[in-house]
Design a protein around this motif. Structure first.
Motif, PDB file in Angstrom:
ATOM      1  N   GLY A   1      19.877  77.366 -41.149  1.00 49.08           N
ATOM      2  CA  GLY A   1      21.267  77.561 -41.056  1.00 49.08           C
ATOM      3  C   GLY A   1      22.142  76.836 -41.612  1.00 49.08           C
ATOM      4  O   GLY A   1      23.175  76.900 -42.116  1.00 49.08           O
ATOM      5  N   ALA A   2      21.253  76.273 -42.718  1.00 43.96           N
ATOM      6  CA  ALA A   2      22.346  75.414 -44.158  1.00 43.96           C
ATOM      7  C   ALA A   2      22.554  76.068 -45.532  1.00 43.96           C
ATOM      8  O   ALA A   2      23.877  76.134 -45.053  1.00 43.96           O
ATOM      9  N   LEU A   3      22.001  77.410 -45.265  1.00 45.40           N
ATOM     10  CA  LEU A   3      21.435  78.572 -46.418  1.00 45.40           C
ATOM     11  C   LEU A   3      23.240  79.685 -45.736  1.00 45.40           C
ATOM     12  O   LEU A   3      24.162  79.372 -46.994  1.00 45.40           O
ATOM     13  N   ASN A   4      23.945  79.627 -44.598  1.00 44.14           N
ATOM     14  CA  ASN A   4      24.276  80.392 -43.855  1.00 44.14           C
ATOM     15  C   ASN A   4      25.278  79.656 -43.669  1.00 44.14           C
ATOM     16  O   ASN A   4      27.137  80.371 -44.374  1.00 44.14           O
ATOM     17  N   ALA A   5      25.468  78.139 -43.956  1.00 42.62           N
ATOM     18  CA  ALA A   5      26.675  78.008 -43.576  1.00 42.62           C
ATOM     19  C   ALA A   5      27.479  77.585 -45.154  1.00 42.62           C
ATOM     20  O   ALA A   5      28.455  77.707 -45.445  1.00 42.62           O
ATOM     21  N   LEU A   6      26.679  77.327 -45.872  1.00 43.67           N
ATOM     22  CA  LEU A   6      27.356  77.443 -47.313  1.00 43.67           C
ATOM     23  C   LEU A   6      27.411  78.878 -47.735  1.00 43.67           C
ATOM     24  O   LEU A   6      28.249  78.772 -49.185  1.00 43.67           O
ATOM     25  N   LEU A   7      26.857  79.736 -47.141  1.00 41.63           N
ATOM     26  CA  LEU A   7      27.029  81.183 -47.770  1.00 41.63           C
ATOM     27  C   LEU A   7      28.834  82.220 -47.206  1.00 41.63           C
ATOM     28  O   LEU A   7      28.830  82.474 -47.668  1.00 41.63           O
ATOM     29  N   ALA A   8      28.917  81.500 -46.084  1.00 40.40           N
ATOM     30  CA  ALA A   8      29.710  82.486 -44.837  1.00 40.40           C
ATOM     31  C   ALA A   8      30.751  82.446 -45.632  1.00 40.40           C
ATOM     32  O   ALA A   8      31.935  82.980 -45.340  1.00 40.40           O
ATOM     33  N   GLY A   9      31.263  81.395 -46.196  1.00 35.46           N
ATOM     34  CA  GLY A   9      32.981  80.974 -46.574  1.00 35.46           C
ATOM     35  C   GLY A   9      32.441  80.864 -47.737  1.00 35.46           C
ATOM     36  O   GLY A   9      32.230  81.508 -49.001  1.00 35.46           O
ATOM     37  N   ASP A  10      34.396  79.946 -48.750  1.00 33.78           N
ATOM     38  CA  ASP A  10      34.375  79.943 -49.452  1.00 33.78           C
ATOM     39  C   ASP A  10      32.985  79.012 -50.439  1.00 33.78           C
ATOM     40  O   ASP A  10      32.400  77.749 -49.188  1.00 33.78           O
ATOM     41  N   ARG A  11      32.484  79.006 -51.652  1.00 34.00           N
ATOM     42  CA  ARG A  11      30.840  78.301 -51.882  1.00 34.00           C
ATOM     43  C   ARG A  11      32.293  76.613 -51.893  1.00 34.00           C
ATOM     44  O   ARG A  11      32.872  76.239 -52.809  1.00 34.00           O
ATOM     45  N   PRO A  12      30.854  75.429 -51.749  1.00 28.82           N
ATOM     46  CA  PRO A  12      32.321  74.105 -51.872  1.00 28.82           C
ATOM     47  C   PRO A  12      31.590  73.629 -53.117  1.00 28.82           C
ATOM     48  O   PRO A  12      30.299  74.665 -53.960  1.00 28.82           O
ATOM     49  N   ARG A  13      32.588  72.897 -53.613  1.00 25.93           N
ATOM     50  CA  ARG A  13      31.878  71.897 -55.148  1.00 25.93           C
ATOM     51  C   ARG A  13      30.811  70.715 -54.592  1.00 25.93           C
ATOM     52  O   ARG A  13      30.360  70.393 -55.587  1.00 25.93           O
ATOM     53  N   ARG A  14      31.073  70.764 -52.954  1.00 30.49           N
ATOM     54  CA  ARG A  14      29.224  69.728 -52.867  1.00 30.49           C
ATOM     55  C   ARG A  14      29.665  69.915 -51.688  1.00 30.49           C
ATOM     56  O   ARG A  14      30.596  69.861 -50.205  1.00 30.49           O
ATOM     57  N   VAL A  15      27.825  69.136 -51.173  1.00 27.59           N
ATOM     58  CA  VAL A  15      28.159  69.473 -49.880  1.00 27.59           C
ATOM     59  C   VAL A  15      27.494  68.058 -49.048  1.00 27.59           C
ATOM     60  O   VAL A  15      26.407  67.121 -49.501  1.00 27.59           O
ATOM     61  N   VAL A  16      27.767  68.340 -48.043  1.00 29.79           N
ATOM     62  CA  VAL A  16      26.679  66.868 -47.484  1.00 29.79           C
ATOM     63  C   VAL A  16      26.772  67.088 -46.115  1.00 29.79           C
ATOM     64  O   VAL A  16      27.554  67.238 -45.309  1.00 29.79           O
ATOM     65  N   THR A  17      25.577  65.971 -45.289  1.00 27.70           N
ATOM     66  CA  THR A  17      24.889  65.979 -44.590  1.00 27.70           C
ATOM     67  C   THR A  17      24.261  64.564 -44.381  1.00 27.70           C
ATOM     68  O   THR A  17      24.438  63.638 -45.032  1.00 27.70           O
TER      69      THR A  17
ATOM     70  N   GLU B   1      24.701  55.692 -37.393  1.00 30.03           N
ATOM     71  CA  GLU B   1      25.649  54.959 -38.311  1.00 30.03           C
ATOM     72  C   GLU B   1      25.515  55.428 -39.773  1.00 30.03           C
ATOM     73  O   GLU B   1      26.665  55.935 -40.917  1.00 30.03           O
ATOM     74  N   ALA B   2      24.284  56.360 -40.603  1.00 37.06           N
ATOM     75  CA  ALA B   2      24.477  56.877 -41.972  1.00 37.06           C
ATOM     76  C   ALA B   2      25.297  58.110 -41.393  1.00 37.06           C
ATOM     77  O   ALA B   2      25.760  59.060 -42.603  1.00 37.06           O
ATOM     78  N   ALA B   3      24.951  58.822 -40.431  1.00 38.43           N
ATOM     79  CA  ALA B   3      26.001  60.327 -39.928  1.00 38.43           C
ATOM     80  C   ALA B   3      27.651  59.900 -40.100  1.00 38.43           C
ATOM     81  O   ALA B   3      28.586  60.222 -40.480  1.00 38.43           O
ATOM     82  N   ALA B   4      28.150  58.941 -39.621  1.00 32.57           N
ATOM     83  CA  ALA B   4      29.217  58.043 -39.403  1.00 32.57           C
ATOM     84  C   ALA B   4      29.508  58.080 -41.243  1.00 32.57           C
ATOM     85  O   ALA B   4      30.883  58.471 -42.131  1.00 32.57           O
ATOM     86  N   ALA B   5      28.819  57.017 -41.774  1.00 35.38           N
ATOM     87  CA  ALA B   5      29.346  57.173 -43.756  1.00 35.38           C
ATOM     88  C   ALA B   5      29.155  58.579 -44.054  1.00 35.38           C
ATOM     89  O   ALA B   5      30.137  58.582 -45.057  1.00 35.38           O
ATOM     90  N   ALA B   6      28.076  59.519 -43.554  1.00 38.15           N
ATOM     91  CA  ALA B   6      28.516  60.746 -44.194  1.00 38.15           C
ATOM     92  C   ALA B   6      29.804  61.458 -43.556  1.00 38.15           C
ATOM     93  O   ALA B   6      30.110  62.184 -44.954  1.00 38.15           O
ATOM     94  N   VAL B   7      29.550  61.665 -42.843  1.00 40.66           N
ATOM     95  CA  VAL B   7      31.543  62.268 -41.873  1.00 40.66           C
ATOM     96  C   VAL B   7      31.750  62.162 -42.900  1.00 40.66           C
ATOM     97  O   VAL B   7      33.271  62.696 -43.844  1.00 40.66           O
ATOM     98  N   LEU B   8      32.566  60.171 -43.484  1.00 44.10           N
ATOM     99  CA  LEU B   8      33.508  60.281 -44.206  1.00 44.10           C
ATOM    100  C   LEU B   8      33.192  60.269 -45.702  1.00 44.10           C
ATOM    101  O   LEU B   8      34.759  61.126 -45.889  1.00 44.10           O
ATOM    102  N   ALA B   9      32.427  60.896 -46.317  1.00 43.89           N
ATOM    103  CA  ALA B   9      31.849  61.060 -47.581  1.00 43.89           C
ATOM    104  C   ALA B   9      32.570  63.074 -47.439  1.00 43.89           C
ATOM    105  O   ALA B   9      32.596  63.322 -48.793  1.00 43.89           O
ATOM    106  N   ALA B  10      32.447  63.330 -46.884  1.00 48.32           N
ATOM    107  CA  ALA B  10      32.844  64.354 -46.511  1.00 48.32           C
ATOM    108  C   ALA B  10      34.517  64.723 -46.424  1.00 48.32           C
ATOM    109  O   ALA B  10      34.133  66.786 -46.068  1.00 48.32           O
ATOM    110  N   SER B  11      35.415  63.857 -46.370  1.00 49.54           N
ATOM    111  CA  SER B  11      36.799  64.159 -45.935  1.00 49.54           C
ATOM    112  C   SER B  11      36.433  64.357 -47.171  1.00 49.54           C
ATOM    113  O   SER B  11      38.313  65.196 -46.729  1.00 49.54           O
ATOM    114  N   GLY B  12      37.253  64.745 -48.427  1.00 51.05           N
ATOM    115  CA  GLY B  12      36.906  65.194 -49.830  1.00 51.05           C
ATOM    116  C   GLY B  12      37.791  66.868 -49.571  1.00 51.05           C
ATOM    117  O   GLY B  12      37.004  67.509 -48.856  1.00 51.05           O
TER     118      GLY B  12
END
Length: 321
Positions: free
Chosen positions: A71-87, A140-151
């Motif tokens: 699932g992780a690999l397909n999420a990264l391959l299905a669209g434009d390649r991100p410059r960074r991934v967060v989870t 708490e970790a998930a909330a911080a991750a979502v915030l970090a992925a907002s860029g």
């Protein structure tokens, strides 16, 4: 003790998915094609247990020790390649995202609670991903991750509530039916619903799918009863992997209307006995969550002349009884 039920009659009560493409069977096969260069095609093992034929899909032999890489690999391959991934994850999903990012040359950050087990943290860091410890609880970790992925150019990869993740997980079952078309039922463990939904898509309406859960953490079972995703209690020895408190909207958009879906519930004692039996008879060191569908089969809740049980993960430190 176990129970089973059909989900098909609840189709009218299912909730629509969040924004994004509705996963389809064609998307699963497309994902299988695009991910082929990166994945290990895990083997099938035909066995006889208690005088009954069974097929085991040895997905615990995947590169990361679990199906979550797909699932992780397909999420990264299905669209434009991100410059960074967060989870956010301290378990199989975090390791899957970190490994997928390494395979594609994308920097990854995995947020985990400070209580993450050392073994899981070590495996994630070994991929080269940045491990960020934040908070005492996963939320708490998930909330911080979502915030970090907002860029801009940053991809946040959820554990299951994402159409491309669902599609990627479905490639497990796509391999099963491609390699052994005689299989008429596929049984999988259900947590947030991503693997179960992907399996429903991959096998088509002509085969049965059994989504097996521990009695103590049955988010899908509760959702099927309510006709929509609802909060569910989490109390099981398998909760570290199947402890989603609520099934995802994207998976439920598939599962809530699936005529070929059966839900099975398994007591903790039964899943632990099934885990130990996988080791004793086949030397398969499955984690407790991965033994749940095998336990459901042993309990008689997986129909079919040639059913397949997916052994979906082996990332745990344990010794069989």
């Amino acid at each position: 003790m176990s129970t089973s039920q059909s989900a098909g009659h609840r189709a009218s009560a299912s909730r629509p998915a969040r924004s994004g493409p509705v996963p389809t069977r064609e998307m699963v096969w497309a994902a299988a094609s695009r991910m082929r260069p990166y994945l290990r095609r895990t083997p099938l093992l035909r066995v006889e247990v208690d005088g009954r034929p069974l097929v085991l899909k040895l997905e615990h032999q995947q590169l990361t020790g679990s199906f979550k890489l797909r699932g992780a690999l397909n999420a990264l391959l299905a669209g434009d390649r991100p410059r960074r991934v967060v989870t956010a994850s301290g378990g199989n999903h975090g390791l899957g995202v970190a490994t997928a990012a390494r395979l594609l040359g994308v920097p990854a950050e995995v947020y985990v609670p400070t209580t993450v087990p050392d073994g899981k943290a070590r495996r994630i860091e070994a991929t080269g991903a940045t491990l960020v410890r934040h908070g005492d609880r996963y939320a708490e970790a998930a909330a911080a991750a979502v915030l970090a992925a907002s860029g801009e150019g940053v991809r946040y990869v959820p554990a299951y509530d994402d159409p491309e993740v669902v599609v990627g997980q479905g490639t497990v079952a796509a391999e099963v039916v491609a390699d052994l078309p005689e299989v008429d039922t596929v049984a999988v463990a259900a947590g947030g619903g991503g693997l179960a939904a992907g399996t429903v898509l991959a096998v088509g309406p002509e085969r049965t799918v059994v989504a097996a859960e521990p009695v103590g953490c049955a988010s899908l079972g509760h959702a099927l009863e309510a006709g929509e995703p609802v909060d569910a209690p989490v109390n099981s020895v398998a909760s570290s992997a199947l402890g989603a408190t609520r099934v995802g909207d994207h998976p439920f958009a598939v599962l809530g209307s699936a005529e070929n879906l059966r839900s099975a519930l398994v007591e903790d004692a039964r899943l632990l006995a099934a885990r130990d039996r996988l080791w004793e008879e086949f030397r398969i060191a499955a984690e407790p969550a991965a033994a749940v569908p095998f336990a459901a089969w042993l309990d008689g809740d997986v129909p079919g002349r040639l059913p397949c049980v997916v052994v979906c993960g082996a990332n745990t430190d344990w010794a069989p009884a």
